[in-house]
Design a protein around this motif. Structure first.
Motif, PDB file in Angstrom:
ATOM      1  N   LEU A 152       0.853  -1.183   0.000  1.00  0.00           N
ATOM      2  CA  LEU A 152       0.000   0.000   0.000  1.00  0.00           C
ATOM      3  C   LEU A 152       0.892   1.237   0.000  1.00  0.00           C
ATOM      4  CD1 LEU A 152      -3.067   0.768   0.388  1.00  0.00           C
ATOM      5  CD2 LEU A 152      -2.500   1.102   2.799  1.00  0.00           C
ATOM      6  N   ASP A 153       0.578   2.196  -0.849  1.00  0.00           N
ATOM      7  CA  ASP A 153       1.273   3.484  -0.787  1.00  0.00           C
ATOM      8  C   ASP A 153       0.584   4.270   0.342  1.00  0.00           C
ATOM      9  OD1 ASP A 153       2.055   6.153  -1.097  1.00  0.00           O
ATOM     10  OD2 ASP A 153       2.493   5.829  -3.231  1.00  0.00           O
ATOM     11  N   MET A 154       1.191   4.214   1.531  1.00  0.00           N
ATOM     12  CA  MET A 154       0.523   4.740   2.727  1.00  0.00           C
ATOM     13  C   MET A 154       0.176   6.222   2.596  1.00  0.00           C
ATOM     14  SD  MET A 154      -0.848   4.171   5.623  1.00  0.00           S
ATOM     15  CE  MET A 154      -0.456   2.522   6.172  1.00  0.00           C
ATOM     16  N   SER A 155       1.116   7.031   2.075  1.00  0.00           N
ATOM     17  CA  SER A 155       0.812   8.473   2.006  1.00  0.00           C
ATOM     18  C   SER A 155      -0.381   8.718   1.098  1.00  0.00           C
ATOM     19  CB  SER A 155       1.982   9.287   1.471  1.00  0.00           C
ATOM     20  OG  SER A 155       3.141   8.858   2.053  1.00  0.00           O
ATOM     21  N   LYS A 156      -0.392   8.044  -0.076  1.00  0.00           N
ATOM     22  CA  LYS A 156      -1.520   8.242  -1.001  1.00  0.00           C
ATOM     23  C   LYS A 156      -2.818   7.745  -0.386  1.00  0.00           C
ATOM     24  CE  LYS A 156       0.624   8.060  -5.551  1.00  0.00           C
ATOM     25  NZ  LYS A 156       0.814   7.168  -6.682  1.00  0.00           N
ATOM     26  N   ALA A 157      -2.735   6.625   0.335  1.00  0.00           N
ATOM     27  CA  ALA A 157      -3.947   6.046   0.931  1.00  0.00           C
ATOM     28  C   ALA A 157      -4.521   7.009   1.971  1.00  0.00           C
ATOM     29  CB  ALA A 157      -3.632   4.698   1.561  1.00  0.00           C
ATOM     30  N   LEU A 158      -3.632   7.601   2.775  1.00  0.00           N
ATOM     31  CA  LEU A 158      -4.100   8.536   3.808  1.00  0.00           C
ATOM     32  C   LEU A 158      -4.725   9.768   3.160  1.00  0.00           C
ATOM     33  CD1 LEU A 158      -1.180   8.299   6.416  1.00  0.00           C
ATOM     34  CD2 LEU A 158      -3.475   7.312   6.586  1.00  0.00           C
ATOM     35  N   GLU A 159      -4.103  10.185   2.066  1.00  0.00           N
ATOM     36  CA  GLU A 159      -4.623  11.349   1.332  1.00  0.00           C
ATOM     37  C   GLU A 159      -5.995  11.029   0.738  1.00  0.00           C
ATOM     38  OE1 GLU A 159      -2.833  13.538  -2.394  1.00  0.00           O
ATOM     39  OE2 GLU A 159      -1.280  12.974  -0.919  1.00  0.00           O
ATOM     40  N   ALA A 160      -6.146   9.795   0.199  1.00  0.00           N
ATOM     41  CA  ALA A 160      -7.420   9.396  -0.409  1.00  0.00           C
ATOM     42  C   ALA A 160      -8.536   9.386   0.638  1.00  0.00           C
ATOM     43  CB  ALA A 160      -7.290   8.014  -1.048  1.00  0.00           C
ATOM     44  N   VAL A 161      -8.212   8.979   1.858  1.00  0.00           N
ATOM     45  CA  VAL A 161      -9.227   8.938   2.912  1.00  0.00           C
ATOM     46  C   VAL A 161      -9.522  10.354   3.402  1.00  0.00           C
ATOM     47  CG1 VAL A 161      -9.635   8.197   5.297  1.00  0.00           C
ATOM     48  CG2 VAL A 161      -8.793   6.555   3.621  1.00  0.00           C
ATOM     49  N   GLY A 162      -8.478  11.123   3.594  1.00  0.00           N
ATOM     50  CA  GLY A 162      -8.639  12.552   3.856  1.00  0.00           C
ATOM     51  C   GLY A 162      -9.255  12.934   5.190  1.00  0.00           C
ATOM     52  N   GLU A 163      -9.432  11.977   6.094  1.00  0.00           N
ATOM     53  CA  GLU A 163      -9.984  12.340   7.414  1.00  0.00           C
ATOM     54  C   GLU A 163      -9.413  11.396   8.454  1.00  0.00           C
ATOM     55  OE1 GLU A 163     -14.215  11.683   7.009  1.00  0.00           O
ATOM     56  OE2 GLU A 163     -13.931   9.522   7.139  1.00  0.00           O
ATOM     57  N   ALA A 164      -9.487  11.829   9.713  1.00  0.00           N
ATOM     58  CA  ALA A 164      -8.974  10.983  10.796  1.00  0.00           C
ATOM     59  C   ALA A 164      -9.866   9.753  10.942  1.00  0.00           C
ATOM     60  CB  ALA A 164      -8.959  11.783  12.087  1.00  0.00           C
ATOM     61  N   LEU A 165      -9.255   8.619  11.301  1.00  0.00           N
ATOM     62  CA  LEU A 165     -10.015   7.374  11.466  1.00  0.00           C
ATOM     63  C   LEU A 165     -10.002   6.961  12.933  1.00  0.00           C
ATOM     64  CD1 LEU A 165      -8.668   5.411   8.364  1.00  0.00           C
ATOM     65  CD2 LEU A 165     -10.876   6.568   8.605  1.00  0.00           C
ATOM     66  N   PHE A 166     -11.062   6.286  13.350  1.00  0.00           N
ATOM     67  CA  PHE A 166     -11.220   5.876  14.755  1.00  0.00           C
ATOM     68  C   PHE A 166     -11.772   4.471  14.814  1.00  0.00           C
ATOM     69  CE2 PHE A 166     -11.744  10.429  14.352  1.00  0.00           C
ATOM     70  CZ  PHE A 166     -10.938  10.917  15.367  1.00  0.00           C
ATOM     71  N   TRP A 167     -11.665   3.836  15.981  1.00  0.00           N
ATOM     72  CA  TRP A 167     -12.442   2.614  16.202  1.00  0.00           C
ATOM     73  C   TRP A 167     -12.937   2.569  17.642  1.00  0.00           C
ATOM     74  CZ3 TRP A 167      -6.996   1.796  16.371  1.00  0.00           C
ATOM     75  CH2 TRP A 167      -6.504   1.083  17.452  1.00  0.00           C
ATOM     76  N   GLU A 168     -13.981   1.762  17.821  1.00  0.00           N
ATOM     77  CA  GLU A 168     -14.563   1.589  19.160  1.00  0.00           C
ATOM     78  C   GLU A 168     -13.894   0.400  19.823  1.00  0.00           C
ATOM     79  OE1 GLU A 168     -16.448   3.604  20.922  1.00  0.00           O
ATOM     80  OE2 GLU A 168     -16.287   4.892  19.165  1.00  0.00           O
ATOM     81  N   GLU A 169     -13.316   0.631  20.979  1.00  0.00           N
ATOM     82  CA  GLU A 169     -12.557  -0.408  21.682  1.00  0.00           C
ATOM     83  C   GLU A 169     -13.198  -0.676  23.039  1.00  0.00           C
ATOM     84  OE1 GLU A 169      -9.543  -2.145  20.820  1.00  0.00           O
ATOM     85  OE2 GLU A 169      -9.982  -3.180  22.694  1.00  0.00           O
ATOM     86  N   THR A 170     -13.408  -1.964  23.347  1.00  0.00           N
ATOM     87  CA  THR A 170     -14.001  -2.311  24.641  1.00  0.00           C
ATOM     88  C   THR A 170     -13.061  -3.194  25.460  1.00  0.00           C
ATOM     89  OG1 THR A 170     -15.055  -4.284  23.731  1.00  0.00           O
ATOM     90  CG2 THR A 170     -16.340  -2.257  23.680  1.00  0.00           C
ATOM     91  N   GLY A 171     -11.800  -3.298  25.016  1.00  0.00           N
ATOM     92  CA  GLY A 171     -10.909  -4.315  25.571  1.00  0.00           C
ATOM     93  C   GLY A 171     -10.148  -3.955  26.818  1.00  0.00           C
ATOM     94  N   TYR A 172      -8.987  -4.559  26.931  1.00  0.00           N
ATOM     95  CA  TYR A 172      -8.214  -4.623  28.157  1.00  0.00           C
ATOM     96  C   TYR A 172      -7.393  -3.356  28.417  1.00  0.00           C
ATOM     97  CZ  TYR A 172      -4.921  -6.728  31.466  1.00  0.00           C
ATOM     98  OH  TYR A 172      -4.167  -7.021  32.552  1.00  0.00           O
ATOM     99  N   GLY A 173      -6.880  -2.741  27.351  1.00  0.00           N
ATOM    100  CA  GLY A 173      -6.028  -1.559  27.534  1.00  0.00           C
ATOM    101  C   GLY A 173      -6.851  -0.286  27.409  1.00  0.00           C
ATOM    102  N   ASP A 174      -6.449   0.562  26.451  1.00  0.00           N
ATOM    103  CA  ASP A 174      -7.222   1.785  26.195  1.00  0.00           C
ATOM    104  C   ASP A 174      -8.613   1.408  25.709  1.00  0.00           C
ATOM    105  OD1 ASP A 174      -4.985   3.192  26.786  1.00  0.00           O
ATOM    106  OD2 ASP A 174      -4.368   3.467  24.694  1.00  0.00           O
ATOM    107  N   ARG A 175      -9.606   2.145  26.167  1.00  0.00           N
ATOM    108  CA  ARG A 175     -10.992   1.871  25.769  1.00  0.00           C
ATOM    109  C   ARG A 175     -11.655   3.105  25.213  1.00  0.00           C
ATOM    110  NH1 ARG A 175     -13.949  -1.647  30.368  1.00  0.00           N
ATOM    111  NH2 ARG A 175     -12.499  -3.393  30.286  1.00  0.00           N
ATOM    112  N   GLY A 176     -12.824   2.883  24.605  1.00  0.00           N
ATOM    113  CA  GLY A 176     -13.598   4.007  24.097  1.00  0.00           C
ATOM    114  C   GLY A 176     -13.263   4.226  22.633  1.00  0.00           C
TER     115      GLY A 176
END
Ligand code: GLU
Length: 293
Positions: free
Chosen positions: A161-185
């Motif tokens: 994957l061309d990471m820089s181009k891929a990030l540019e194509a998405v163009g916004e910050a990405l998140f996920w919902e985590e319910t696990g053992y370490g960081d949550r939310g």
């Protein structure tokens, strides 16, 4: 008014048959099954066997035997990734068509030499969250003509994957919902930390990242329960899901079972293998106890 039937949540346990299951897998399988049961969810087993050299039918049979022994039941038929290479290939083709992937010709040895040479000058080479050096930029910067010639000559290659181009194509910050053992939310994804991740290998027509996001979507997985060692990979998964228009499950990364030196268990250690423990007379209840459940 007619009630709209609510889809049941779907959990999955997705081991790779490249060694015998150990206590770490038992924890993952128990947690998946228990969480699925308490959510009234479906529970699937997926065999992640894209690595055709390391995965064997014997290890796959061992997975079924160990889970049956633990009284963990799953829906049939089981999805075996080695039967779906064409689907992973079309996902890769889409990324190539979008201009977000490039052929990568460097061998492991060449990468090592390149990194060692750079580090000999005192410049530390950037590393990914697992500590591996990022893929050198040479192939990404290659001229089109050169690239086409190399491909035409049949040189073995992976796709990255061309990471820089891929990030540019998405163009916004990405998140996920985590319910696990370490960081949550809500966790902010940082796919850039992985550099140009591999999408297919010269010796395997897919990669873990591509096949896992595709299968999670195709199987309607709503909850991914897996070890904390894959926490940072979720950043790459969120990026690929966004590029391929796939939904994001909720993630739950659980604690890892470690050996007496604090290291993650390895499949080559037989003393924590489930089959070995069963032969030594331990019961499924003992295994639950050993993994802290
Ligand atoms: N197949 C991976 C493993 O055995 C797990 C992948 C996942 O749960 O996302 O480590």
């Amino acid at each position: 008014m007619t009630a709209i039937p609510r889809q049941k949540p779907v959990f999955r346990f997705a081991p790779s048959p490249n060694g015998p299951l150990h206590l770490g897998h038992a924890l993952s399988a128990f947690l998946n099954r228990d969480m699925a049961a308490s959510a009234g969810a479906r529970f699937l087993l997926r065999i992640e066997d894209i690595d055709l050299t390391r995965c064997t039918p014997e290890f796959e049979a061992g997975i079924y035997a160990d889970l049956e022994w633990l009284a963990i039941d799953w829906e049939r038929p089981v999805r075996r990734q080695s039967e779906h290479f064409a689907e992973y290939q079309s996902a890769l083709d889409r990324l190539v068509d979008l201009g977000l992937a490039y052929p990568a010709f460097m061998t492991r040895g060449e990468i090592k030499t390149r990194v060692a040479a750079a580090e000999a000058n005192g410049t530390p080479w950037p590393r990914d969250p697992d500590g591996s050096p990022l893929y050198p930029p040479d192939d990404r910067q290659r001229a089109d003509f050169d690239r086409r010639q190399l491909l035409a000559s049949g040189v073995k290659h992976a796709w990255r994957l061309d990471m820089s181009k891929a990030l540019e194509a998405v163009g916004e910050a990405l998140f996920w919902e985590e319910t696990g053992y370490g960081d949550r939310g809500t966790i902010a994804a940082n796919p850039g930390a992985w550099g140009d991740v591999v999408l297919s290998r010269s010796d395997a027509p897919s990669s873990y990242h591509v096949s896992v996001v595709l299968d999670d979507a195709l199987q309607g997985i709503t909850h991914v329960v897996r070890g904390l060692d894959l926490f940072h990979s979720t950043s790459v998964h969120r990026l690929l899901q966004t590029l391929l228009g796939l939904p994001a499950p909720v993630y739950h990364h659980h604690r890892l079972i470690t050996d007496e030196d604090g290291r993650k268990l390895s499949k080559s250690r037989s003393d924590t293998g489930l089959c070995e423990l069963r032969d030594r007379g331990l019961s499924p209840a003992d295994i639950r106890h050993l993994v802290g459940l």
